[in-house]
Each structure stands twice: as structure tokens, then as C-alpha cells.
Scaffold this motif. Structure first.
Motif, PDB file in Angstrom:
ATOM      1  N   ILE A   1       0.834  -1.204   0.000  1.00 35.84           N
ATOM      2  CA  ILE A   1       0.000   0.000   0.000  1.00 35.84           C
ATOM      3  C   ILE A   1       0.868   1.254   0.000  1.00 35.84           C
ATOM      4  N   GLU A   2       1.926   1.235   0.791  1.00 33.94           N
ATOM      5  CA  GLU A   2       2.811   2.401   0.832  1.00 33.94           C
ATOM      6  C   GLU A   2       3.501   2.651  -0.503  1.00 33.94           C
ATOM      7  N   LEU A   3       3.743   1.591  -1.280  1.00 30.60           N
ATOM      8  CA  LEU A   3       4.323   1.764  -2.614  1.00 30.60           C
ATOM      9  C   LEU A   3       3.434   2.652  -3.486  1.00 30.60           C
ATOM     10  N   LEU A   4       2.114   2.536  -3.290  1.00 35.98           N
ATOM     11  CA  LEU A   4       1.180   3.263  -4.145  1.00 35.98           C
ATOM     12  C   LEU A   4       0.921   4.695  -3.684  1.00 35.98           C
ATOM     13  N   THR A   5       1.532   5.098  -2.591  1.00 36.63           N
ATOM     14  CA  THR A   5       1.347   6.471  -2.133  1.00 36.63           C
ATOM     15  C   THR A   5       2.298   7.431  -2.835  1.00 36.63           C
ATOM     16  N   GLN A   6       3.359   6.920  -3.389  1.00 38.57           N
ATOM     17  CA  GLN A   6       4.353   7.750  -4.070  1.00 38.57           C
ATOM     18  C   GLN A   6       4.355   7.427  -5.556  1.00 38.57           C
TER      19      GLN A   6
END
Length: 193
Positions: free
Chosen positions: A84-89
Motif C-alpha cells: 500500500i505504501e508503494l502506491l502512495t508515491q
């Protein structure tokens, strides 16, 4: 003596509830030292270990979360959070493939992570990540700022055709049909599986 206790939280994969959980815990006299996706560190100088666990459990359950009970579940939650954190940037440009990325961060062989994830979630890491990316695609379509080609580029697809095929497979309609309907239904990341 101040007692600190760490909890791993199942299905806490988006930031919308962090503020509420912190506030509710502090109302019960539990000091939140840190709260991030899937992980909580608390302190309670006037409470026993059991009191702290009971208070945390009560607050988490009232907000539809659970305490992770095993190391296996903890690893599965960490995999979800990393993806999920990959898709924040955006744009998403991994220097290595997803399996290598997960292995390097979690210091575990990908085969082990994959097996644990599939066993606990009844889907593969790859299928889960595709669903996450499709939710991001839906968000980007709704913003109406990007073409389909731009969206494909932002999410590191090899081509817009590849993205289109995955979108249709997951959503049951084309991106164009989704964009035209404007009857947009999206899922929270913690509801994806």
C-alpha cells in the motif's frame, strides 16, 4: 514504572482511523507513543499489562480491527502495508521486482512470504497487489487529471493494453466504461482481498 507494550494490528492498512484510535486510547488513560499503519506502541503508567491489553483490544474491536496473534499474521500485515505504501508515491518505479522488494525489506525469502500470505488471505501477493493498483487506477480516473496512458505510466505498467486487461479482469468492465458511468464504486484498501 511506565509499562510500554507493542501491538501489531490486523487490517489496519489505511490511515483514516489512526486519529480516532489514538484519541479513544488516550481517553482510556493509555498514552500512545507511536501509531502507524499496523503497529501501535503504548504506555500506561497506572495500568497493568492486562488492563492495557484489554483497553487496546476494546478500542480496536470497536473500530473493526484485531490484534495480530502470531508472527505469521504480522508478516502478512507487513506485506500489505509495504504494498500500500508503494502506491502512495507516484510514479511507481521499482528498481527491483515486487518479490525482491518485499524480501529485502522483510529479510525473508519470498517463497516463505508468498506461502504465508496465500495461507492467511486465500489469494496470492501478486493478485492482491493488482487489486490495490486497480483501486489506485479508479482513484486516478475519478480525479480526471490523467489519460489512461498517463495512469499506466504512473503505475509502472508496460503498456496501457496490459493495464486495460487487468482492469477489465478485476472490475468486469473496461476503463472507458468505468469512466463513462461515473457511478464510481471504490473500496478502502483494508477491504481489498
Amino acid at each position: 514504572m511506565d509499562l510500554q507494550k507493542e501491538f501489531w494490528i490486523k487490517n489496519m492498512v489505511c490511515s483514516r482511523c489512526l486519529k480516532v484510535i489514538k484519541q479513544e486510547l488516550e481517553e482510556l488513560g493509555v498514552i500512545v507513543l507511536s501509531l502507524e499503519l499496523g503497529k501501535l506502541l503504548v504506555e500506561a503508567s497506572s495500568k497493568t499489562d492486562t488492563d492495557i491489553t484489554d483497553a487496546v483490544t476494546k478500542v480496536l474491536h470497536s473500530n473493526d480491527f484485531e490484534i495480530v496473534q502470531s508472527e505469521e499474521e504480522m508478516l502478512v500485515e507487513k506485506v500489505k502495508i509495504i504494498l500500500i505504501e508503494l502506491l502512495t508515491q507516484l510514479p511507481l518505479h521499482l528498481k527491483m521486482n515486487t518479490s525482491e522488494h518485499l524480501s529485502s525489506i522483510l529479510h525473508r525469502d519470498y517463497k516463505i512470504l508468498s506461502k504465508l500470505f496465500s495461507k492467511n488471505e486465500n489469494t496470492t501477493i501478486e493478485k492482491y497487489f493488482i487489486k490495490l493498483k486497480i483501486e489506485k487506477v479508479k482513484e486516478l480516473i475519478q480525479l480526471k487529471r490523467h489519460s489512461f496512458s498517463d495512469i499506466g505510466h504512473l503505475l509502472d505498467y508496460s503498456s496501457v493494453n496490459h493495464l486495460s486487461r487487468q482492469f477489465k479482469e478485476v472490475e468486469g468492465m473496461s476503463m472507458t466504461d468505468y469512466k463513462k458511468t461515473e457511478n464510481w464504486k471504490r473500496n478502502f484498501y483494508d477491504e481489498i482481498l
